[in-house]
Design an enzyme around this catalytic site. Structure first.
Site, PDB file in Angstrom:
ATOM      1  N   LYS A  45     -50.750  50.667 -72.053  1.00  0.00           N
ATOM      2  CA  LYS A  45     -50.864  52.104 -72.310  1.00  0.00           C
ATOM      3  C   LYS A  45     -52.201  52.425 -72.982  1.00  0.00           C
ATOM      4  CE  LYS A  45     -45.877  52.432 -72.565  1.00  0.00           C
ATOM      5  NZ  LYS A  45     -44.662  52.399 -73.366  1.00  0.00           N
ATOM      6  N   GLN A  89     -41.944  53.045 -79.028  1.00  0.00           N
ATOM      7  CA  GLN A  89     -41.681  51.915 -78.121  1.00  0.00           C
ATOM      8  C   GLN A  89     -40.307  51.306 -78.412  1.00  0.00           C
ATOM      9  OE1 GLN A  89     -43.971  50.845 -75.639  1.00  0.00           O
ATOM     10  NE2 GLN A  89     -42.217  49.640 -74.975  1.00  0.00           N
ATOM     11  N   ASP A 112     -42.617  60.766 -73.144  1.00  0.00           N
ATOM     12  CA  ASP A 112     -41.722  59.819 -72.457  1.00  0.00           C
ATOM     13  C   ASP A 112     -40.600  60.573 -71.745  1.00  0.00           C
ATOM     14  OD1 ASP A 112     -42.359  57.129 -72.479  1.00  0.00           O
ATOM     15  OD2 ASP A 112     -41.611  56.793 -74.516  1.00  0.00           O
TER      16      ASP A 112
END
Ligand code: NAP
Length: 265
Positions: A45, A89, A112
């Site tokens: 990322k 995460q 997300d």
């Protein structure tokens, strides 16, 4: 166009947009684990963001942090107007409730797409739909079959395929083999998100012009492999690695840009 070529063209598009509109997209990545797979996803990322000219802040927190402390940190980033996207995460340590953390992220910064009120679609299904469109694959009125009904892939995938007017069916672990064979034999688009190596193999009869999207990531003998046996006799099959993983990553950047444009323009 291969997935890699498509993703490169999307990166160029996003990089140009950032330059043209003089944007400064900033993504916060919060990590509360020492998981090597997470570390590798985060490196990916950060690399993607650097390639398009976006900034990342990687906030690695101690594994024994309390839920309240973690939520306080998320709120700090929610209130920081220079931050456009926030991701936490997964997985999280045992003392932290995943749902509470997902709900703590401001839906306008939830790139997300995990918050129920998030302005963004989850990255994997969004990336798949955009790739199908780039490949000029008809979705409307086609038979789409999804194997797997998780909250991050199967269910949001069904929602997006329905939005595109596909006849959408979700299969799962309680689906009988004979029914799975029936649905697959009639499918124009098949998305497999099961997490079992080569779950969909040559023993199933498929349409020759079917499009197969392999979401699975399985480790076998030190190599990565998908949920679909390679090289089935169909129109298009996404590879693993070099397939849906890349589409998911580029969607995160796409969502970050959307969040930035919304706030900066
Ligand atoms: P998950 O939460 O474990 O869900 C797996 C789904 O597969 C469940 O709905 C389960 O059914 C179904 N299933 C399990 N065994 C089955 C069987 N024998 N027949 C039919 N369905 C079966 O997994 P996930 O998070 O959706 O992830 C799936 C895979 O995609 C994993 O390999 C994951 O690593 C990968 N993944 C990849 C990306 C990417 O960017 N490439 C992103 C996310 C996930 P039940 O609901 O009945 O249990």
């Amino acid at each position: 166009m291969t997935v890699k070529e498509y993703v490169q063209s999307e990166k160029n598009r996003l990089a140009n947009l950032i330059k043209e509109k003089n944007l400064s997209p900033t993504l916060v990545i919060i990590q509360v684990n020492d998981d090597p797979a997470s570390a590798s996803y985060i490196r990916g990322k950060i690399k993607d963001a650097a390639e398009i000219g976006a900034k990342t802040i990687h906030d690695k927190l101690p594994e024994d942090i309390s839920q309240a402390e973690l939520i306080k940190i998320i709120q700090k980033y929610n209130d920081d107007s220079s931050v456009h996207g926030i991701i936490v995460q997964m997985p999280l340590p045992k003392q932290i409730n995943e749902e509470a953390v997902k709900l703590a992220v401001n839906p306008k910064k939830d790139v997300d797409g995990f918050h129920p009120l998030s302005t963004f679609s989850p990255c994997t299904p969004k990336g798949i739909i955009k790739y199908l469109k780039a490949e000029k694959i008809d979705i409307q009125s086609k038979n789409a079959v999804i194997i797997g009904r998780s909250n991050i892939v199967g269910k949001p995938m069904a929602k997006l395929l329905l939005k595109e007017n596909a006849n959408t069916t979700i299969l799962h672990s309680k689906t009988k083999r004979e029914d799975m064979e029936f649905y697959l034999a009639h499918a124009d688009i098949v998305v497999v998100a099961v997490g079992k190596r080569y779950f969909l193999d040559h023993s199933f009869k498929l349409k020759e012009d079917a499009v197969l999207i392999d979401v699975g990531i399985n480790r076998h003998d030190g190599a990565l492999c998908g949920d679909i046996e390679p090289d089935l006799n169909v129109r298009l099959q996404t590879p693993v690695p070099g397939g849906v993983g890349l589409l998911t990553r580029i969607s995160l950047m796409d969502n970050l840009l959307e969040a930035t444009v919304e706030n900066e323009i």
